[in-house]
Scaffold this motif. Structure first.
Motif, short mmCIF file in Angstrom:
data_model
loop_
_atom_site.label_atom_id
_atom_site.label_comp_id
_atom_site.label_asym_id
_atom_site.label_seq_id
_atom_site.Cartn_x
_atom_site.Cartn_y
_atom_site.Cartn_z
N LYS A 1 22.08 19.73 -22.34
CA LYS A 1 21.01 20.57 -22.15
C LYS A 1 19.03 20.32 -22.52
N LEU A 2 18.12 20.72 -21.14
CA LEU A 2 16.74 20.50 -21.71
C LEU A 2 16.19 21.75 -21.98
N ASP A 3 14.70 22.13 -23.34
CA ASP A 3 14.59 22.76 -22.76
C ASP A 3 13.46 22.62 -22.61
N VAL A 4 12.82 21.75 -21.96
CA VAL A 4 11.46 21.52 -21.34
C VAL A 4 11.27 20.16 -20.10
N LEU A 5 10.81 19.85 -19.30
CA LEU A 5 10.78 19.27 -18.43
C LEU A 5 9.40 18.95 -18.10
N ALA B 1 12.29 16.84 -22.02
CA ALA B 1 12.76 14.95 -21.14
C ALA B 1 11.00 14.91 -20.03
N VAL B 2 10.29 13.96 -20.12
CA VAL B 2 10.02 13.99 -19.36
C VAL B 2 9.32 12.62 -18.21
N VAL B 3 9.04 12.33 -17.45
CA VAL B 3 8.95 11.27 -16.19
C VAL B 3 7.71 11.22 -15.87
N GLY B 4 7.70 9.52 -16.01
CA GLY B 4 6.87 8.95 -15.57
C GLY B 4 7.12 7.41 -15.01
N HIS B 5 6.17 6.92 -15.25
CA HIS B 5 6.14 5.22 -14.58
C HIS B 5 6.04 3.90 -16.13
N GLU C 1 10.41 24.67 -12.10
CA GLU C 1 9.84 23.61 -11.78
C GLU C 1 9.33 22.41 -13.39
N PRO C 2 9.00 21.36 -12.82
CA PRO C 2 8.47 21.00 -13.91
C PRO C 2 7.62 21.29 -13.85
N LEU C 3 6.85 20.45 -15.37
CA LEU C 3 5.31 21.05 -16.30
C LEU C 3 5.08 19.58 -15.17
N LYS C 4 3.81 19.44 -15.58
CA LYS C 4 2.10 17.91 -14.76
C LYS C 4 1.82 17.83 -16.06
N VAL C 5 1.84 16.87 -16.50
CA VAL C 5 0.94 16.52 -17.70
C VAL C 5 0.63 15.27 -17.00
N ASP C 6 -0.86 15.10 -17.15
CA ASP C 6 -1.35 13.88 -17.29
C ASP C 6 -1.30 12.89 -17.95
N LEU D 1 13.41 13.40 -27.52
CA LEU D 1 12.64 12.83 -25.88
C LEU D 1 13.93 12.18 -25.47
N LEU D 2 13.45 13.13 -23.78
CA LEU D 2 14.60 11.76 -23.12
C LEU D 2 13.16 11.84 -21.71
N ILE D 3 13.50 10.35 -21.82
CA ILE D 3 12.15 9.30 -21.35
C ILE D 3 13.37 8.80 -19.75
#
Length: 165
Positions: free
Chosen positions: A48-52, A105-109, A75-80, A3-5
């Motif tokens: 390599k990323l399988d999911v972003l 990989a996930v992008v957040g705050h 396009e990245p997935l939007k995940v609430d 998991l890439l954060i």
């Protein structure tokens, strides 16, 4: 699963953006530039990323779109579950739905991301990790995606990622 954060890049000043909706606060021009450089560094570490996936907030989605270009992803997935204030178990549930993926990989705050890392690695809800804007962390989740099961591989500041790029 790895998991890439990633924390979103430098965004417009919160106070200057008000009274507009904070959810729509974008990256600055400098934030986009620095994130492009950091993304190249990330690609050298994680080829390599399988999911972003991303928080639905504008600054996170813009960061994820930069990563998508560098990693040749759609396009990245939007995940609430990545929106501010969500409990780490919400992201864990979403990650379990991605269990066949090798690298997510996930992008957040912040402070949510630090809490997620702390919960996944140590089972505590009090953050012991803080990612700088554009910084990243790699976790090895192993076979069990749950509190206290992950291993922290590395945590890097944005300046380190840019230097690698």
């Amino acid at each position: 699963m790895q998991l890439l954060i990633v924390r979103h890049g430098i965004a417009e000043d919160h106070d200057a953006w008000a009274p507009r909706d904070d959810d729509t606060r974008p990256l600055t021009a400098d934030g986009k530039k620095k994130m492009k450089e950091a993304a190249k560094g990330l690609r050298s570490l994680v080829p390599k990323l399988d999911v972003l996936a991303s928080s639905p907030l504008t600054r996170a989605m813009e960061t994820a779109q930069i990563l998508a270009k560098v990693f040749d992803k759609g396009e990245p997935l939007k995940v609430d579950a990545l929106a501010p204030g969500q409990h780490p178990s919400a992201l864990a549930a979403w990650l379990r739905s991605q269990a066949t993926r090798r690298t997510v990989a996930v992008v957040g705050h912040e402070p949510s991301l630090g809490t997620i890392v702390s919960w996944l690695a140590a089972g505590v809800e009090q953050s012991f990790v803080e990612l700088g804007k554009g910084g990243a962390c790699l976790l090895d989740l192993g076979e069990r995606i749950d509190a206290g099961e992950a291993m922290i591989e590395w945590v890097l500041r944005p300046s380190h990622l840019r230097a690698l790029g």
